[in-house]
Write an enzyme that holds these catalytic residues in place. Structure first.
Site, PDB file in Angstrom:
ATOM      1  N   ASP A   1      -4.359  -1.174 -21.474  1.00  0.00           N
ATOM      2  CA  ASP A   1      -5.815  -1.246 -21.309  1.00  0.00           C
ATOM      3  C   ASP A   1      -6.225  -1.092 -19.849  1.00  0.00           C
ATOM      4  OD1 ASP A   1      -4.508  -3.743 -20.871  1.00  0.00           O
ATOM      5  OD2 ASP A   1      -6.463  -4.723 -20.767  1.00  0.00           O
ATOM      6  N   GLU A   2      -7.417  -0.615 -19.682  1.00  0.00           N
ATOM      7  CA  GLU A   2      -8.107  -0.599 -18.381  1.00  0.00           C
ATOM      8  C   GLU A   2      -7.223  -0.185 -17.207  1.00  0.00           C
ATOM      9  OE1 GLU A   2     -11.179  -4.294 -19.171  1.00  0.00           O
ATOM     10  OE2 GLU A   2      -9.137  -4.799 -18.631  1.00  0.00           O
TER      11      GLU A   2
HETATM   12  C1  TNX Z   1     -11.096  -7.101 -21.139  1.00  0.00           C
HETATM   13  S1  TNX Z   1      -9.985  -6.478 -23.659  1.00  0.00           S
HETATM   14  C2  TNX Z   1      -9.723  -7.145 -20.982  1.00  0.00           C
HETATM   15  C3  TNX Z   1      -9.102  -8.320 -20.349  1.00  0.00           C
HETATM   16  C4  TNX Z   1     -10.118  -9.330 -19.909  1.00  0.00           C
HETATM   17  C5  TNX Z   1     -11.204  -9.452 -20.950  1.00  0.00           C
HETATM   18  C6  TNX Z   1     -12.204 -10.521 -20.647  1.00  0.00           C
HETATM   19  C7  TNX Z   1      -8.834  -5.979 -22.807  1.00  0.00           C
HETATM   20  C8  TNX Z   1      -7.802  -5.253 -23.488  1.00  0.00           C
HETATM   21  N1  TNX Z   1      -8.858  -6.233 -21.502  1.00  0.00           N
HETATM   22  O1  TNX Z   1      -8.299  -7.920 -19.267  1.00  0.00           O
HETATM   23  O2  TNX Z   1      -9.470 -10.551 -19.729  1.00  0.00           O
HETATM   24  O3  TNX Z   1     -11.847  -8.224 -21.068  1.00  0.00           O
HETATM   25  O4  TNX Z   1     -13.086 -10.697 -21.700  1.00  0.00           O
END
Ligand code: TNX
Length: 517
Positions: A331-332
């Site tokens: 993710d991200e």
């Molecule tokens: C998004 S959801 C993230 C997390 C954060 C969260 C906080 C996701 C796969 N990644 O790194 O902790 O939002 O709500």
């Protein structure tokens, strides 16, 4: 017959009937009005009543190590809540009112299906597998616990009838982020105990992130020596030794909860990058990070040492994790160019398969070249996802605006975040996984998972107030057929579970929405 003869005949008969009525006290609930969560597939009440003092033994049919463990745990529960001793017998010769726990392979096609029968002189719990029987015992425990809480000292019998049950989804999960804040083995066990009451069967551990590395890797010891040393806000952090992690896995397995380990890659890796300079493209270790920004870190995709690292980590964790999945994050990863991300994931997915695990990842992985068996965890908003559905991968629903336990209940909630909106109890319950994502083939959905990200969560009470009661509704969505789920009925049943949580010293969120009993 003379009046006198009539009298000596009938008077004792009346006394006898009256006496036996006294001997069989009324149950606190009728079976089909017992506020069970998740709601079973079918509950049929009978007018039979099972007096608690008629139950002195449990017998088990079907040999299995775990059957022994779950029976012992059940006996402990029973003795604690009924004040009645139970002995465990493994044969059919024992007389008296007994509970029978039976594994019958021909019972059902479904792994977790069970039937629970309560009659006036016996209770039977039957399943195809030990897992099925375990789910049935959890239902029986709820009947006992809820009756006790409502009946107080008058709780002396159980209502008769039959529960026939099986889950809607095979994956009913929770996730705990132990990277942003670290939680002890004892806290984790407590969470596992609570999840098992509601038939949750997977617990996903987010074991690494920018702020912390939480699992011992023997071939890369600085990951925990350096990367495990802090957490969000600068607290002392911590990590699980491999022995700790095995203990958690065993504790969960005895409650039929499978642990899914996650190492978030190639982004969310600052803790690793701070521990080992060579994992950085410029060869310099980063600083430890205690803030809550996301998306700024990446492993160096170019370097071979990165893949040696990834392989060691996946190998060591896979060797101690019996579950089917290995979660590689994904993710991200905002500072990893897409082409590099795809290349990195191609190699990492092959490593996961080499260690005989099914790869699992956040849904951004769909951009890489993934095989169909890869399990994608959908977390973002619907619009982001619908464009991407062209693969046949299995999907696990963890929609931020419905499943995220770190979202605030409302504007007054002291803990949590709100980037995906507020998530009140009703909203967390009243949605349907099969229609949430337009164009997604419902057959692809294997279940749902409720993540608890812990940027703002520091101790067990914080976990409890964000998870409870929302995770109870989540558990019901995973277990109970869509056609049977109605907010009004659920809210009424849930209102009896506040007492249950209180009895377990769980600080649940009790502000609004539910008319707690
Ligand atoms: C998004 S959801 C993230 C997390 C954060 C969260 C906080 C996701 C796969 N990644 O790194 O902790 O939002 O709500």
């Amino acid at each position: 017959m003379s009046q006198f003869i009539k009298k000596i005949f009938f008077v004792p008969a009346i006394i006898l009937v009256a006496m036996s009525a006294c001997n069989t006290p009324d149950p606190v609930y009728v079976l089909d009005k017992t506020p069970l969560i998740p709601l079973p597939l079918s509950v049929l009440a009978s007018d039979e009543v099972m007096p608690l003092d008629a139950i002195g033994s449990v017998r088990t049919i079907g040999a299995d190590e775990r059957l022994k463990v779950i029976t012992e745990n059940f006996i402990n529960f029973w003795e604690k809540h009924t004040q009645q001793k139970l002995i465990h017998v493994a044969d059919l010769t024992h007389g008296g009112g007994a509970i029978t726990i039976e594994i019958d392979k021909s019972f059902s096609q479904e792994q977790e299906a069970y039937k629970l029968k309560i009659a006036s002189d016996k209770i039977t719990v039957k399943g195809k597998t030990t897992e099925g029987v375990f789910r049935g015992l959890k239902t029986l425990e709820q009947i006992v616990f809820l009756s006790k809480l409502r009946g107080k000292t008058e709780f002396l019998s159980l209502p008769g009838g039959e529960v026939t049950d099986q889950p809607a989804y095979g994956y009913r999960g929770a996730m705990l982020d132990v990277a942003r804040h670290f939680f002890s083995v004892a806290d984790v066990k407590r969470y596992i105990d609570l999840l098992s009451i509601y038939k949750i069967n997977f617990l996903h551990f987010h074991l690494s992130d920018d702020q912390g590395w939480r699992i011992e890797i023997k071939s890369w010891p600085k990951l925990t020596e350096i990367g495990g040393k802090t957490e969000v806000g600068g607290g002392e952090g911590g990590f699980y030794t491999q022995e700790d992690f095995k203990e958690i896995i065993k504790y969960a397995a005895d409650r039929f909860i499978t642990i899914v380990p996650e190492i978030d890659l190639p982004g969310h890796t600052n803790a690793a990058l701070a521990s080992y300079a060579e994992l950085n493209c410029d060869g310099k270790a980063t600083e430890l990070y205690t803030g809550i920004e996301v998306g700024f870190s990446t492993l160096c995709v170019e370097k071979e040492v990165t893949y040696a690292f990834v392989e060691d980590v996946i190998r060591e964790i896979s060797e101690i994790s019996p579950g089917p999945y290995f979660h590689i994050g994904g993710d991200e990863s905002h500072v990893t160019p897409q082409k590099d991300f795809n290349r990195f994931m191609g190699r990492t997915l092959a490593i996961v398969k080499k260690y005989m695990k099914t790869p699992m990842g956040w849904y951004e992985l769909i951009n890489a070249n993934i095989s169909e068996e890869t399990l994608l965890q959908y977390w973002a908003k619907t619009e982001d996802f619908s464009k991407l559905i062209h693969k046949k991968s299995k999907i696990l629903i963890s929609a931020a605006s419905y499943n995220y336990l770190d979202m605030k209940y409302d504007s007054l909630t002291p803990l949590g975040l709100s980037w995906a909106g507020y998530l009140p109890i009703r909203k967390a319950y009243e949605w349907e996984p099969k229609t949430l994502v337009p164009d997604l083939d419902p057959e692809q959905i294997i279940g749902l998972e409720a993540p608890l990200w812990t940027e703002t969560i520091e101790d067990f009470d914080d976990i409890a107030v964000m998870a409870f009661p929302r995770i109870i509704g989540h558990a019901e969505i995973g277990w109970t057929n869509a056609a049977q789920r109605k907010w009004e009925g659920y809210a009424e049943r849930l209102s009896f579970h506040g007492q249950l949580l209180q009895a377990l010293d769980v600080k649940y969120y009790s502000e609004t929405e539910i008319d707690w009993k």
